[in-house]
Design a protein around this motif. Structure first.
Motif, mmCIF file in Angstrom:
data_model
loop_
_atom_site.group_PDB
_atom_site.id
_atom_site.type_symbol
_atom_site.label_atom_id
_atom_site.label_comp_id
_atom_site.label_asym_id
_atom_site.label_seq_id
_atom_site.Cartn_x
_atom_site.Cartn_y
_atom_site.Cartn_z
ATOM 1 N N LYS A 180 73.599 4.851 74.451
ATOM 2 C CA LYS A 180 74.061 5.945 73.802
ATOM 3 C C LYS A 180 72.709 5.807 73.199
ATOM 4 C CE LYS A 180 77.753 7.891 71.124
ATOM 5 N NZ LYS A 180 79.343 8.171 70.368
ATOM 6 N N TYR A 181 72.969 4.814 71.673
ATOM 7 C CA TYR A 181 71.898 5.281 70.929
ATOM 8 C C TYR A 181 70.097 4.859 71.150
ATOM 9 C CZ TYR A 181 76.391 4.426 69.433
ATOM 10 O OH TYR A 181 77.788 4.924 68.694
ATOM 11 N N ILE A 182 69.639 4.109 72.203
ATOM 12 C CA ILE A 182 68.809 4.157 72.229
ATOM 13 C C ILE A 182 67.874 5.375 71.982
ATOM 14 C CG2 ILE A 182 68.937 2.047 72.967
ATOM 15 C CD1 ILE A 182 67.449 3.284 76.118
ATOM 16 N N PRO A 183 65.975 5.713 72.103
ATOM 17 C CA PRO A 183 65.221 6.962 72.163
ATOM 18 C C PRO A 183 65.339 7.389 73.136
ATOM 19 C CG PRO A 183 64.345 4.572 70.447
ATOM 20 C CD PRO A 183 65.378 4.783 71.788
ATOM 21 N N GLU A 184 65.811 8.662 73.493
ATOM 22 C CA GLU A 184 65.582 9.657 74.527
ATOM 23 C C GLU A 184 64.469 9.038 75.717
ATOM 24 O OE1 GLU A 184 66.598 12.100 77.427
ATOM 25 O OE2 GLU A 184 67.684 11.800 75.315
ATOM 26 N N THR A 185 63.432 8.522 75.726
ATOM 27 C CA THR A 185 62.429 8.029 75.794
ATOM 28 C C THR A 185 62.729 7.290 77.005
ATOM 29 O OG1 THR A 185 61.367 7.075 74.936
ATOM 30 C CG2 THR A 185 60.483 8.944 75.303
ATOM 31 N N PHE A 186 63.603 6.012 76.350
ATOM 32 C CA PHE A 186 63.856 5.017 77.247
ATOM 33 C C PHE A 186 65.420 5.830 77.930
ATOM 34 C CE2 PHE A 186 61.577 2.092 73.608
ATOM 35 C CZ PHE A 186 61.219 1.941 74.521
ATOM 36 N N ARG A 194 65.346 7.712 79.480
ATOM 37 C CA ARG A 194 64.786 8.177 80.763
ATOM 38 C C ARG A 194 63.600 7.202 81.966
ATOM 39 N NH1 ARG A 194 60.984 11.993 78.727
ATOM 40 N NH2 ARG A 194 62.613 12.279 76.717
ATOM 41 N N ASP A 195 64.316 6.378 81.544
ATOM 42 C CA ASP A 195 64.012 5.181 82.292
ATOM 43 C C ASP A 195 64.871 4.691 83.100
ATOM 44 O OD1 ASP A 195 63.075 2.204 83.105
ATOM 45 O OD2 ASP A 195 61.078 2.401 81.412
ATOM 46 N N ARG A 196 64.495 4.669 84.365
ATOM 47 C CA ARG A 196 65.586 4.393 85.455
ATOM 48 C C ARG A 196 66.065 3.016 85.326
ATOM 49 N NH1 ARG A 196 66.839 6.653 89.782
ATOM 50 N NH2 ARG A 196 65.463 8.517 90.569
ATOM 51 N N THR A 225 78.909 4.335 80.762
ATOM 52 C CA THR A 225 77.625 4.562 80.170
ATOM 53 C C THR A 225 76.639 5.062 81.215
ATOM 54 O OG1 THR A 225 76.284 2.272 81.534
ATOM 55 C CG2 THR A 225 77.572 2.084 79.465
ATOM 56 N N LEU A 226 77.269 5.419 82.268
ATOM 57 C CA LEU A 226 75.928 6.274 82.953
ATOM 58 C C LEU A 226 75.439 7.316 82.677
ATOM 59 C CD1 LEU A 226 74.390 7.366 85.471
ATOM 60 C CD2 LEU A 226 76.694 7.361 86.935
ATOM 61 N N ARG A 227 77.202 7.951 80.836
ATOM 62 C CA ARG A 227 77.473 9.348 80.617
ATOM 63 C C ARG A 227 75.962 9.683 79.824
ATOM 64 N NH1 ARG A 227 82.740 7.847 78.351
ATOM 65 N NH2 ARG A 227 82.153 6.064 77.318
ATOM 66 N N TYR A 228 75.653 8.412 79.317
ATOM 67 C CA TYR A 228 74.265 8.682 78.080
ATOM 68 C C TYR A 228 73.353 8.756 78.931
ATOM 69 C CZ TYR A 228 78.573 6.616 75.584
ATOM 70 O OH TYR A 228 79.501 6.562 75.290
ATOM 71 N N ALA A 229 73.144 9.110 79.957
ATOM 72 C CA ALA A 229 71.586 9.410 81.223
ATOM 73 C C ALA A 229 71.838 10.711 81.166
ATOM 74 C CB ALA A 229 71.387 8.426 82.458
ATOM 75 N N PRO A 230 70.431 10.978 81.242
ATOM 76 C CA PRO A 230 69.995 12.335 81.577
ATOM 77 C C PRO A 230 70.329 12.586 83.129
ATOM 78 C CG PRO A 230 68.034 11.313 80.514
ATOM 79 C CD PRO A 230 69.433 9.935 80.904
ATOM 80 N N GLU A 231 70.508 13.237 84.060
ATOM 81 C CA GLU A 231 70.837 14.115 84.747
ATOM 82 C C GLU A 231 70.311 14.325 86.004
ATOM 83 O OE1 GLU A 231 73.100 17.895 85.078
ATOM 84 O OE2 GLU A 231 74.517 17.562 83.200
ATOM 85 N N ALA A 232 69.157 14.095 84.973
ATOM 86 C CA ALA A 232 67.422 14.197 85.819
ATOM 87 C C ALA A 232 67.505 13.017 87.173
ATOM 88 C CB ALA A 232 66.508 14.257 85.540
#
Length: 98
Positions: free
Chosen positions: A67-73, A75-77, A90-97
């Motif tokens: 939830k708190y890490i930078p957005e670029t990370f 997006r890292d699978r 924690t899946l709710r904190y991952a981008p939908e893409a």
């Protein structure tokens, strides 16, 4: 913050008195460390927050750090999978893409 401390109600192990005691404790002292959710990476040096290996190790240890890490990370699978494999919520904190 409240959802991170939430626990399912177990009819066999708890009763309404337990719930009331927990609720009173929270209402009387909401900033207690027992109730307060802390950002696990807030005290880390800025350089560490740009280090993929460091972020991966933190997320593997503490999945809610996602939830708190930078957005670029986020997006890292591989980083998301490290978090989700230990705590599916924690899946709710991952981008939908992803």
């Amino acid at each position: 913050p409240v959802e991170e401390g939430w626990q399912p109600y177990d009819l066999l192990k708890a009763n309404c008195q337990h719930f009331v005691a927990d609720l009173q404790s929270f209402l009387l002292n909401p900033s207690s460390p027992h109730h307060k959710s802390e950002n696990p990476i807030q005290l880390e040096p800025r350089e560490s927050l740009q280090d993929r290996a460091f972020i991966l190790s933190v997320v593997a240890r503490t999945p809610r750090a996602l939830k708190y890490i930078p957005e670029t990370f986020r997006r890292d699978r591989q980083i998301v999978m490290a978090a989700v494999s230990n705590d599916g919520a924690t899946l709710r904190y991952a981008p939908e893409a992803l």
